[in-house]
Design an enzyme around this catalytic site. Structure first.
Site, PDB file in Angstrom:
ATOM      1  N   SER A  46      15.076  35.195  43.207  1.00  0.00           N
ATOM      2  CA  SER A  46      14.883  34.000  42.761  1.00  0.00           C
ATOM      3  C   SER A  46      13.612  34.340  42.264  1.00  0.00           C
ATOM      4  O   SER A  46      12.688  33.904  42.637  1.00  0.00           O
ATOM      5  CB  SER A  46      16.167  32.608  43.266  1.00  0.00           C
ATOM      6  OG  SER A  46      15.450  32.507  44.190  1.00  0.00           O
ATOM      7  N   GLY A  47      13.380  32.573  41.144  1.00  0.00           N
ATOM      8  CA  GLY A  47      11.237  32.927  41.069  1.00  0.00           C
ATOM      9  C   GLY A  47      11.555  33.009  39.787  1.00  0.00           C
ATOM     10  O   GLY A  47      11.938  33.590  38.883  1.00  0.00           O
ATOM     11  N   ASP A  82      34.033  34.955  34.970  1.00  0.00           N
ATOM     12  CA  ASP A  82      35.511  35.430  35.521  1.00  0.00           C
ATOM     13  C   ASP A  82      36.302  34.774  35.448  1.00  0.00           C
ATOM     14  O   ASP A  82      36.692  34.833  34.216  1.00  0.00           O
ATOM     15  CB  ASP A  82      35.026  34.374  37.287  1.00  0.00           C
ATOM     16  CG  ASP A  82      35.233  35.488  37.950  1.00  0.00           C
ATOM     17  OD1 ASP A  82      36.303  36.062  38.104  1.00  0.00           O
ATOM     18  OD2 ASP A  82      35.343  35.106  40.064  1.00  0.00           O
ATOM     19  N   GLY A  83      37.730  36.105  36.051  1.00  0.00           N
ATOM     20  CA  GLY A  83      38.744  36.361  35.748  1.00  0.00           C
ATOM     21  C   GLY A  83      39.557  34.546  36.085  1.00  0.00           C
ATOM     22  O   GLY A  83      38.672  34.040  37.214  1.00  0.00           O
ATOM     23  N   LYS A  95      41.826  30.341  41.039  1.00  0.00           N
ATOM     24  CA  LYS A  95      41.450  31.512  41.381  1.00  0.00           C
ATOM     25  C   LYS A  95      41.905  31.940  43.063  1.00  0.00           C
ATOM     26  O   LYS A  95      42.445  30.812  43.497  1.00  0.00           O
ATOM     27  CB  LYS A  95      40.277  31.219  41.286  1.00  0.00           C
ATOM     28  CG  LYS A  95      39.842  31.038  39.756  1.00  0.00           C
ATOM     29  CD  LYS A  95      38.634  31.158  38.748  1.00  0.00           C
ATOM     30  CE  LYS A  95      38.064  32.846  39.814  1.00  0.00           C
ATOM     31  NZ  LYS A  95      38.517  33.724  39.170  1.00  0.00           N
ATOM     32  N   GLY A  96      41.589  32.688  42.779  1.00  0.00           N
ATOM     33  CA  GLY A  96      41.621  33.750  44.080  1.00  0.00           C
ATOM     34  C   GLY A  96      42.410  34.283  44.468  1.00  0.00           C
ATOM     35  O   GLY A  96      42.946  34.922  45.616  1.00  0.00           O
ATOM     36  N   GLY A  98      42.888  37.576  44.190  1.00  0.00           N
ATOM     37  CA  GLY A  98      42.126  38.742  44.866  1.00  0.00           C
ATOM     38  C   GLY A  98      41.484  38.323  46.079  1.00  0.00           C
ATOM     39  O   GLY A  98      40.980  39.631  46.443  1.00  0.00           O
ATOM     40  N   GLU A 104      33.168  33.261  44.753  1.00  0.00           N
ATOM     41  CA  GLU A 104      33.665  33.634  43.042  1.00  0.00           C
ATOM     42  C   GLU A 104      32.822  32.041  42.816  1.00  0.00           C
ATOM     43  O   GLU A 104      32.331  31.729  41.814  1.00  0.00           O
ATOM     44  CB  GLU A 104      35.399  33.401  42.644  1.00  0.00           C
ATOM     45  CG  GLU A 104      35.015  35.117  42.653  1.00  0.00           C
ATOM     46  CD  GLU A 104      36.591  35.120  42.123  1.00  0.00           C
ATOM     47  OE1 GLU A 104      37.573  36.479  42.365  1.00  0.00           O
ATOM     48  OE2 GLU A 104      37.376  34.360  42.691  1.00  0.00           O
TER      49      GLU A 104
HETATM   50  C1  5RP Z   1      39.740  37.294  42.214  1.00  0.00           C
HETATM   51  C2  5RP Z   1      40.133  35.835  41.147  1.00  0.00           C
HETATM   52  C3  5RP Z   1      40.013  36.681  39.471  1.00  0.00           C
HETATM   53  O1  5RP Z   1      39.302  36.055  39.159  1.00  0.00           O
HETATM   54  C4  5RP Z   1      41.473  36.545  39.697  1.00  0.00           C
HETATM   55  O2  5RP Z   1      42.252  37.132  40.681  1.00  0.00           O
HETATM   56  C5  5RP Z   1      42.155  37.372  38.242  1.00  0.00           C
HETATM   57  O3  5RP Z   1      42.289  39.113  38.247  1.00  0.00           O
HETATM   58  P1  5RP Z   1      42.737  39.623  37.048  1.00  0.00           P
HETATM   59  O4  5RP Z   1      41.479  40.005  35.913  1.00  0.00           O
HETATM   60  O5  5RP Z   1      42.628  40.996  37.714  1.00  0.00           O
HETATM   61  O6  5RP Z   1      43.930  38.625  36.435  1.00  0.00           O
HETATM   62  O7  5RP Z   1      40.342  35.432  40.948  1.00  0.00           O
HETATM   63  O8  5RP Z   1      39.641  36.481  43.263  1.00  0.00           O
END
Ligand code: 5RP
Length: 229
Positions: A46-47, A82-83, A95-96, A98, A104
């Site tokens: 950072s910076g 993010d997904g 979320k989560g 994965g 995230e």
């Molecule tokens: C991982 C997440 C992913 O963003 C979420 O599971 C979506 O994954 P995908 O795009 O493969 O469906 O939160 O912790």
């Protein structure tokens, strides 16, 4: 350093800022030119000096077609993308799926803009319609039993310890924690539930770095079938 040492301008107060910027640029460019090679993973700090290094990195990636992966350590992100596992009508997320929820969420919280990309399968009017596995909650390992019981008692449903695919043991997160998947039964006031779950010892403390986190975020999202942000 060499350039600055040999210029009289450096000693003039009115030019100090300009010279400092020039020096930062030289340092940033030199770091990237002398130390970064193709197919490397690069930590980006950072910076204001790092900005020049990132500029140079981008230039080299474009010109030399380098394959570089950058890992931000900065709290100065402009955009995080993010997904999600499910998005409700109020743009509240699960979320989560994965298991990377804590990182995230930290990254998203550091960004000025958080963009969620989700396909039509994740679109629902109320959470639980699409993502059947429940809300992931990262917990400190020794706390998973009391946390699971407390959640079931207070909010209903069942919070189940996520097991590895091999069934050899629980899934262990990047933070050495476990994950509970909370299969909830009813529609809740997610804002209230979010805060309440974070207050359960083992899922959240304000000073502990191995916190927890159950993920649902109010945010924007987009998909091919949904053009609004
Ligand atoms: C991982 C997440 C992913 O963003 C979420 O599971 C979506 O994954 P995908 O795009 O493969 O469906 O939160 O912790």
């Amino acid at each position: 350093r060499h350039k600055l040492k040999h210029t009289r301008l450096f000693r003039s107060p009115s030019n100090t800022d300009d010279m400092a910027e020039e020096a930062k640029k030289l340092a940033g460019y030199a770091a990237v030119d002398n130390h970064v090679q193709n197919n490397q993973v690069v930590g980006v700090g950072s910076g204001s000096t790092i900005v020049y290094a990132v500029d140079r990195l981008a230039e080299r990636v474009r010109q030399e077609k380098l394959n570089i992966v950058c890992v931000p350590t900065s709290f100065q992100l402009d955009v995080a993308i993010d997904g999600a596992d499910e998005v409700d009508a109020a743009l509240t997320l699960i979320k989560g799926g994965g298991g990377c929820l804590t990182q995230e969420k930290i990254v998203a919280s550091c960004a000025k803009h958080f963009i969620v990309i989700a396909d039509f399968r994740k679109d629902s009017s109320a959470l639980g319609q699409q993502w059947k596995k429940g809300v992931p909650i990262e917990v400190i390992p020794m706390a998973y039993v009391p946390v699971s019981r407390t959640i079931a008692k207070r909010f209903g449903g069942e919070a189940v310890l996520r097991m590895a695919v091999s069934k050899a043991g629980p899934v262990v997160t990047d933070n050495s924690n476990f994950i509970l998947d909370w299969k909830f039964e009813h529609i809740h006031n997610w804002k209230e539930v979010n805060i309440a779950i974070k207050m359960i010892p083992g899922t959240h403390t304000h000073t502990h770095t191995h916190t927890h986190t159950h993920t649902h975020w109010n945010c924007c999202w987009c998909s091919p079938s949904y053009s609004g942000l």
